[in-house]
Design a protein around this motif. Structure first.
Motif, PDB file in Angstrom:
ATOM      1  N   GLN A 134       0.853  -1.180   0.000  1.00  0.00           N
ATOM      2  CA  GLN A 134       0.000   0.000   0.000  1.00  0.00           C
ATOM      3  C   GLN A 134       0.892   1.234   0.000  1.00  0.00           C
ATOM      4  OE1 GLN A 134      -2.897  -0.115   3.167  1.00  0.00           O
ATOM      5  NE2 GLN A 134      -3.561  -2.196   2.659  1.00  0.00           N
ATOM      6  N   ILE A 135       0.533   2.215  -0.808  1.00  0.00           N
ATOM      7  CA  ILE A 135       1.364   3.408  -0.942  1.00  0.00           C
ATOM      8  C   ILE A 135       0.495   4.663  -0.822  1.00  0.00           C
ATOM      9  CG2 ILE A 135       3.187   2.332  -2.322  1.00  0.00           C
ATOM     10  CD1 ILE A 135       1.798   3.377  -4.835  1.00  0.00           C
ATOM     11  N   LYS A 136       1.136   5.756  -0.412  1.00  0.00           N
ATOM     12  CA  LYS A 136       0.391   7.006  -0.280  1.00  0.00           C
ATOM     13  C   LYS A 136       1.221   8.169  -0.803  1.00  0.00           C
ATOM     14  CE  LYS A 136       1.865   7.820   4.536  1.00  0.00           C
ATOM     15  NZ  LYS A 136       1.410   8.006   5.920  1.00  0.00           N
ATOM     16  N   ILE A 137       0.536   9.251  -1.077  1.00  0.00           N
ATOM     17  CA  ILE A 137       1.159  10.494  -1.520  1.00  0.00           C
ATOM     18  C   ILE A 137       1.166  11.454  -0.337  1.00  0.00           C
ATOM     19  CG2 ILE A 137       0.951  12.447  -3.106  1.00  0.00           C
ATOM     20  CD1 ILE A 137      -0.596  10.522  -4.995  1.00  0.00           C
ATOM     21  N   PRO A 138       2.298  12.065  -0.012  1.00  0.00           N
ATOM     22  CA  PRO A 138       2.322  12.980   1.137  1.00  0.00           C
ATOM     23  C   PRO A 138       1.408  14.179   0.918  1.00  0.00           C
ATOM     24  CG  PRO A 138       4.356  13.129  -0.123  1.00  0.00           C
ATOM     25  CD  PRO A 138       3.616  11.951  -0.662  1.00  0.00           C
ATOM     26  N   GLN A 139       0.706  14.553   1.953  1.00  0.00           N
ATOM     27  CA  GLN A 139      -0.217  15.687   1.890  1.00  0.00           C
ATOM     28  C   GLN A 139      -0.021  16.565   3.122  1.00  0.00           C
ATOM     29  OE1 GLN A 139      -3.796  13.249  -0.417  1.00  0.00           O
ATOM     30  NE2 GLN A 139      -4.152  14.082   1.591  1.00  0.00           N
ATOM     31  N   TYR A 140       0.042  17.872   2.899  1.00  0.00           N
ATOM     32  CA  TYR A 140       0.318  18.794   3.988  1.00  0.00           C
ATOM     33  C   TYR A 140      -0.755  19.872   4.139  1.00  0.00           C
ATOM     34  CZ  TYR A 140       4.827  16.523   3.376  1.00  0.00           C
ATOM     35  OH  TYR A 140       5.821  15.582   3.256  1.00  0.00           O
ATOM     36  N   VAL A 146       6.319   5.767 -11.818  1.00  0.00           N
ATOM     37  CA  VAL A 146       6.737   4.533 -12.501  1.00  0.00           C
ATOM     38  C   VAL A 146       7.605   4.874 -13.707  1.00  0.00           C
ATOM     39  CG1 VAL A 146       5.967   2.443 -13.685  1.00  0.00           C
ATOM     40  CG2 VAL A 146       4.655   3.320 -11.748  1.00  0.00           C
ATOM     41  N   VAL A 147       7.178   5.864 -14.480  1.00  0.00           N
ATOM     42  CA  VAL A 147       7.952   6.306 -15.642  1.00  0.00           C
ATOM     43  C   VAL A 147       9.337   6.757 -15.200  1.00  0.00           C
ATOM     44  CG1 VAL A 147       8.120   8.038 -17.479  1.00  0.00           C
ATOM     45  CG2 VAL A 147       5.909   6.959 -16.984  1.00  0.00           C
ATOM     46  N   ARG A 148       9.405   7.550 -14.145  1.00  0.00           N
ATOM     47  CA  ARG A 148      10.699   8.048 -13.642  1.00  0.00           C
ATOM     48  C   ARG A 148      11.603   6.890 -13.220  1.00  0.00           C
ATOM     49  NH1 ARG A 148      13.611   8.833  -9.323  1.00  0.00           N
ATOM     50  NH2 ARG A 148      12.117   7.719  -8.002  1.00  0.00           N
ATOM     51  N   GLN A 149      11.047   5.949 -12.468  1.00  0.00           N
ATOM     52  CA  GLN A 149      11.868   4.827 -11.994  1.00  0.00           C
ATOM     53  C   GLN A 149      12.384   3.972 -13.164  1.00  0.00           C
ATOM     54  OE1 GLN A 149      10.382   2.435  -8.810  1.00  0.00           O
ATOM     55  NE2 GLN A 149       9.631   4.192  -7.620  1.00  0.00           N
ATOM     56  N   ARG A 150      11.561   3.773 -14.139  1.00  0.00           N
ATOM     57  CA  ARG A 150      11.932   2.895 -15.260  1.00  0.00           C
ATOM     58  C   ARG A 150      12.900   3.553 -16.234  1.00  0.00           C
ATOM     59  NH1 ARG A 150       6.274  -0.390 -16.595  1.00  0.00           N
ATOM     60  NH2 ARG A 150       6.145  -1.413 -14.543  1.00  0.00           N
ATOM     61  N   ARG A 151      13.011   4.861 -16.157  1.00  0.00           N
ATOM     62  CA  ARG A 151      13.992   5.547 -16.997  1.00  0.00           C
ATOM     63  C   ARG A 151      15.383   5.425 -16.408  1.00  0.00           C
ATOM     64  NH1 ARG A 151      12.657  11.399 -19.015  1.00  0.00           N
ATOM     65  NH2 ARG A 151      14.464  10.867 -20.258  1.00  0.00           N
ATOM     66  N   VAL A 181      -8.636  12.212  -7.690  1.00  0.00           N
ATOM     67  CA  VAL A 181      -8.109  10.904  -8.085  1.00  0.00           C
ATOM     68  C   VAL A 181      -7.341  10.978  -9.404  1.00  0.00           C
ATOM     69  CG1 VAL A 181     -10.225  10.168  -9.282  1.00  0.00           C
ATOM     70  CG2 VAL A 181      -8.664   8.450  -8.315  1.00  0.00           C
ATOM     71  N   SER A 182      -7.742  11.876 -10.284  1.00  0.00           N
ATOM     72  CA  SER A 182      -7.026  12.034 -11.546  1.00  0.00           C
ATOM     73  C   SER A 182      -5.625  12.587 -11.311  1.00  0.00           C
ATOM     74  CB  SER A 182      -7.816  12.967 -12.484  1.00  0.00           C
ATOM     75  OG  SER A 182      -7.103  13.193 -13.679  1.00  0.00           O
ATOM     76  N   ALA A 183      -5.511  13.568 -10.404  1.00  0.00           N
ATOM     77  CA  ALA A 183      -4.199  14.131 -10.080  1.00  0.00           C
ATOM     78  C   ALA A 183      -3.323  13.092  -9.388  1.00  0.00           C
ATOM     79  CB  ALA A 183      -4.367  15.358  -9.181  1.00  0.00           C
ATOM     80  N   ALA A 184      -3.921  12.322  -8.482  1.00  0.00           N
ATOM     81  CA  ALA A 184      -3.171  11.287  -7.773  1.00  0.00           C
ATOM     82  C   ALA A 184      -2.671  10.213  -8.741  1.00  0.00           C
ATOM     83  CB  ALA A 184      -4.048  10.650  -6.698  1.00  0.00           C
ATOM     84  N   ALA A 185      -3.512   9.830  -9.687  1.00  0.00           N
ATOM     85  CA  ALA A 185      -3.103   8.824 -10.670  1.00  0.00           C
ATOM     86  C   ALA A 185      -1.928   9.319 -11.497  1.00  0.00           C
ATOM     87  CB  ALA A 185      -4.286   8.471 -11.574  1.00  0.00           C
ATOM     88  N   ILE A 195       0.408  11.447 -10.606  1.00  0.00           N
ATOM     89  CA  ILE A 195       1.621  11.422  -9.781  1.00  0.00           C
ATOM     90  C   ILE A 195       2.206  10.015  -9.736  1.00  0.00           C
ATOM     91  CG2 ILE A 195       2.478  11.650  -7.411  1.00  0.00           C
ATOM     92  CD1 ILE A 195       0.430  13.962  -7.094  1.00  0.00           C
ATOM     93  N   LEU A 196       1.362   9.022  -9.488  1.00  0.00           N
ATOM     94  CA  LEU A 196       1.837   7.648  -9.327  1.00  0.00           C
ATOM     95  C   LEU A 196       2.331   7.050 -10.641  1.00  0.00           C
ATOM     96  CD1 LEU A 196      -0.869   6.282  -6.855  1.00  0.00           C
ATOM     97  CD2 LEU A 196       1.401   7.188  -6.348  1.00  0.00           C
ATOM     98  N   VAL A 197       1.595   7.300 -11.705  1.00  0.00           N
ATOM     99  CA  VAL A 197       1.988   6.759 -13.009  1.00  0.00           C
ATOM    100  C   VAL A 197       3.332   7.326 -13.445  1.00  0.00           C
ATOM    101  CG1 VAL A 197       1.433   6.838 -15.471  1.00  0.00           C
ATOM    102  CG2 VAL A 197      -0.307   6.157 -13.832  1.00  0.00           C
TER     103      VAL A 197
END
Length: 243
Positions: free
Chosen positions: A213-219, A238-243, A227-231, A233-235
Motif C-alpha cells: 500500500q502506498i500514499k502520496i504525502p499531503q500537507y 513509474v515512468v521516472r523509476q523505469r527511466r 483521483v485524476s491528479a493522484a493517478a 503522480i503515481l503513473v
C-alpha cells in the motif's frame, strides 16, 4: 478532436440480439412498469450477463417517440473493450514492462477522462475497470486518449487481479492508510496500481490483495487529492523509476 458517437439500440428483441452477439452494452434502461414474457426473457439475460440496468420514467423515452422502443433502450459502448490477458500477452511479446492502472468504483466521467489522458501519455499498458460502478465512456471522457489506450472491463475484478498477480505483476494500492510513500517502493518491474474513488476509496477485498500500500504525502487541510491528479503522480513515478 475525435468524438465518440453513443450508439443506442431500441426494442426488446433488438437488445436481446445485441447481448447475444456480445456487443459491449454499457447499460440497459427499462420503462417503469414494463411487463410481459418477452421482457422477462430480456431481464433474465441482462442479469445473467451482469449488465447494468435501470428503471426509468416514461419521460426518458420521449426523444425516441418515433421509434418502436417498447420501453427498452440499451446504450452501447463507443469503444471495444479488450481482454486483459490478450493485452498482457501483447505487451510481453513486445518486450515491454507491463503497467496496468486499475480503477475501482470511479464513476465521474471527468476523472476517467483525465486519468485516461495521463495514462496514454505515460505509456500505460491498459486501464482495467469493473463491469459495474464505473464511469460511462463517452465523448466527455477524453475520446482521443481512449482510442489509443486499451480499456479492459471485467465482471470479477478480484479474480482478475489474482490472475494478473500469478502472472508476476505486483499490485500497489493507493490509499491514505498506507505506511509507505509512493517514492519508497520499487515499481521498475511489471506492476498494477489500483486507485479508488475519492469518497469510498478502494474496496476492502481488493485492498487486501495489494502487495504494497502506498500514499502520496499531503500537507494541506483538504482530505485527499483529486483521483485524476493522484493517478498522474503515481503513473509518472513509474515512468521516472523505469527511466
Amino acid at each position: 478532436m475525435a468524438k465518440f458517437k453513443q450508439e443506442c439500440i431500441f426494442g426488446i428483441r433488438a437488445v436481446m440480439e445485441a447481448i447475444q452477439e456480445e456487443k459491449e452494452i454499457d447499460k440497459v434502461m427499462f420503462r417503469q412498469g414494463i411487463k410481459g414474457e418477452l421482457f422477462q426473457q430480456l431481464f433474465s439475460l441482462v442479469r445473467e450477463r451482469q449488465i447494468q440496468f435501470q428503471y426509468v420514467p416514461e419521460e426518458v423515452f420521449k426523444p425516441f417517440a418515433g421509434k418502436n422502443h417498447q420501453g427498452v433502450l440499451a446504450e452501447v459502448s463507443p469503444i471495444p473493450y479488450q481482454d486483459i490477458n490478450t493485452v498482457m500477452d501483447s505487451v510481453v511479446a513486445e518486450g515491454k514492462m507491463p503497467l496496468i492502472l486499475v480503477l475501482d468504483r470511479i464513476t465521474d466521467v471527468r476523472n476517467l477522462g483525465g486519468i485516461a489522458r495521463t495514462a496514454e501519455c505515460a505509456g500505460v499498458s491498459a486501464i482495467l475497470i469493473p463491469n459495474k460502478n464505473s464511469a460511462k465512456i463517452s465523448s466527455d471522457a477524453s475520446a482521443g486518449a481512449l482510442y489509443h489506450l486499451p480499456v479492459c472491463r471485467e465482471k470479477n475484478l478480484k479474480k482478475t487481479l489474482k490472475e494478473l498477480k500469478r502472472r508476476g505483476l505486483t499490485l500497489f494500492a493507493a490509499t491514505e492508510k498506507a505506511d509507505k510513500f509512493y517514492t519508497e517502493v520499487d515499481m521498475k518491474e511489471g506492476c498494477m496500481i489500483i486507485m479508488g474513488a475519492e469518497d469510498t476509496g478502494i474496496d476492502e477485498e481488493l485492498l487486501a490483495l495489494a502487495d504494497q500500500q502506498i500514499k502520496i504525502p499531503q500537507y494541506g487541510k483538504i482530505e485527499s487529492l483529486n483521483v485524476s491528479a493522484a493517478a498522474a503522480i503515481l503513473v509518472y513515478e513509474v515512468v521516472r523509476q523505469r527511466r
